[in-house]
Design an enzyme around this catalytic site. Structure first.
Site, short mmCIF file in Angstrom:
data_model
loop_
_atom_site.label_atom_id
_atom_site.label_comp_id
_atom_site.label_asym_id
_atom_site.label_seq_id
_atom_site.Cartn_x
_atom_site.Cartn_y
_atom_site.Cartn_z
N ASP A 69 -16.33 40.23 16.08
CA ASP A 69 -17.05 41.44 16.48
C ASP A 69 -16.61 41.91 17.86
O ASP A 69 -16.07 41.14 18.66
CB ASP A 69 -18.57 41.21 16.45
CG ASP A 69 -19.03 40.22 17.50
OD1 ASP A 69 -18.42 39.14 17.61
OD2 ASP A 69 -20.01 40.53 18.22
N GLU A 121 -20.94 37.64 18.35
CA GLU A 121 -20.85 37.01 19.68
C GLU A 121 -21.33 37.97 20.76
O GLU A 121 -21.90 37.54 21.75
CB GLU A 121 -19.41 36.57 19.95
CG GLU A 121 -19.26 35.64 21.14
CD GLU A 121 -19.10 36.34 22.48
OE1 GLU A 121 -19.25 35.70 23.53
OE2 GLU A 121 -18.84 37.59 22.49
#
Length: 346
Positions: A69, A121
């Site tokens: 991400d 994250e």
């Protein structure tokens, strides 16, 4: 040998351009599914897609873990020679590509290494938490984050995110003797601690909302506090400071991630250092003021460290860029370090 090096550099470039072209902000990691399906077949590595849309390739007791991400805001990929621009080029698709190729090459040599592209994250680390809760354990974990290519990160600070809700009595503004906004503001100024020194905790207000009418003092105020602290600080002491100043308010902990610090003399850290030295580079030990998946993944391994290519000052900016050289150095560092660790165990 030179031909192999050039072919590998071409593969780095190809994979990085492809993955940077896929927009994967936190919560939309499923967009990368076709990419990892293709890689699984090409590299002959078993693919597991988890419930949080993390991607695991291969199997083994050594984990190379980056995240798929990015922060929001797509940046059109651009190539200038061996420099790749785009959202996530630095944080953390550059490190991800280095780890992906290292996993493939190590498995081809017979080493059992697993790769993880973890989700969220940049949010609540759902992917890392899911992996911890899965019951899996690893002998070693290397976390792939930009660390300026030559830095090995051995410490991250912890974070506390607090929601503070305060209530008062609404009054007409022309005759009000008390004002919730003013009271909250005074308390904020008393607890505020800017992030100046790594080992001194910081308390930073990031959100405040209050009031509904232009001529009525508010009945409620919401405040969010972002607190960062090192292993040298006491979380309970910090919380007591907040509770004392906001004792008439309700306080909720919405995120609590402990700091992490590992020994500079651990086998993993020393192997990463030698992995750079073997290429003629001088390694450095470093610590980061924020948090990462390392803070969470430390719970499922004997040894952990963070290392990756890319200029960390470019994270989350509109000028994310990384060179093929940086990724190539990191790729070889991962391979050198893991080969050394595996040979020692024989």
């Amino acid at each position: 040998m030179q031909l192999e090096k050039e072919l590998l550099r071409q593969k780095i470039k190809e994979l990085l351009i492809e993955i940077v072209s896929i927009y994967t902000p936190s919560g939309e990691e499923e967009r990368a599914k076709d990419f990892f399906d293709k890689i699984s077949k090409e590299f002959n590595l078993k693919l597991e897609i988890t419930k949080t849309n993390s991607y695991l390739l291969g199997e083994g007791n050594i984990l190379l873990a980056s995240h798929i991400d990015t922060v929001p805001g797509f940046l059109e990929p651009k190539v200038e020679g061996d420099i790749i621009y785009g959202r996530g080029a630095v944080d953390a698709k550059g490190p991800l590509v280095a780890m992906l190729l290292a996993t493939y090459l190590l498995n081809e040599k017979g080493y059992k290494v697993q790769f993880a592209a973890l989700s969220d994250e940049e949010g609540k680390s759902k992917g890392a938490r899911e992996l911890v809760n899965s019951g899996k354990k690893y002998d070693y974990i290397i976390v792939g984050e930009p660390s300026n290519t030559y830095d090995i990160i051995i410490e991250y600070r912890g974070v506390l995110h607090l929601d503070v809700t305060c209530r008062g009595v609404p009054q007409h503004s022309s005759s009000a003797k008390d004002n919730l906004i003013v009271n909250i503001a005074k308390n904020i100024l008393e607890v505020y601690r800017p992030p100046i020194n790594y080992d001194d905790f910081s308390i930073v207000p990031t959100v405040i909302k209050s009031g509904d009418y232009i001529n009525v003092t508010p009945s409620e105020a919401y405040l969010h506090l972002d607190i960062r602290y090192s292993v040298k600080n006491s979380k309970n002491e910090i919380l007591n400071i907040i509770k004392e100043k906001f004792r008439e308010c309700s306080i909720s902990i919405v995120e609590d991630i402990e700091p992490v610090k590992v020994s500079a003399n651990s086998e993993l850290v020393k192997s990463l250092m030698r992995g750079l030295i073997k290429q003629g580079h001088k390694p450095r030990l470093a610590r980061k003021a924020g948090t990462s998946d390392m803070n969470i993944l430390k719970n499922i391994t004997q040894e952990i460290a963070t290392y990756g290519p890319g200029n960390s000052s470019l994270e989350h900016t509109d000028n994310e860029k990384i060179s093929i050289d940086e990724i190539f150095i990191a790729l070889n560092t991962y391979i050198n370090a893991i080969e050394e660790l595996c040979l020692k165990k024989k």
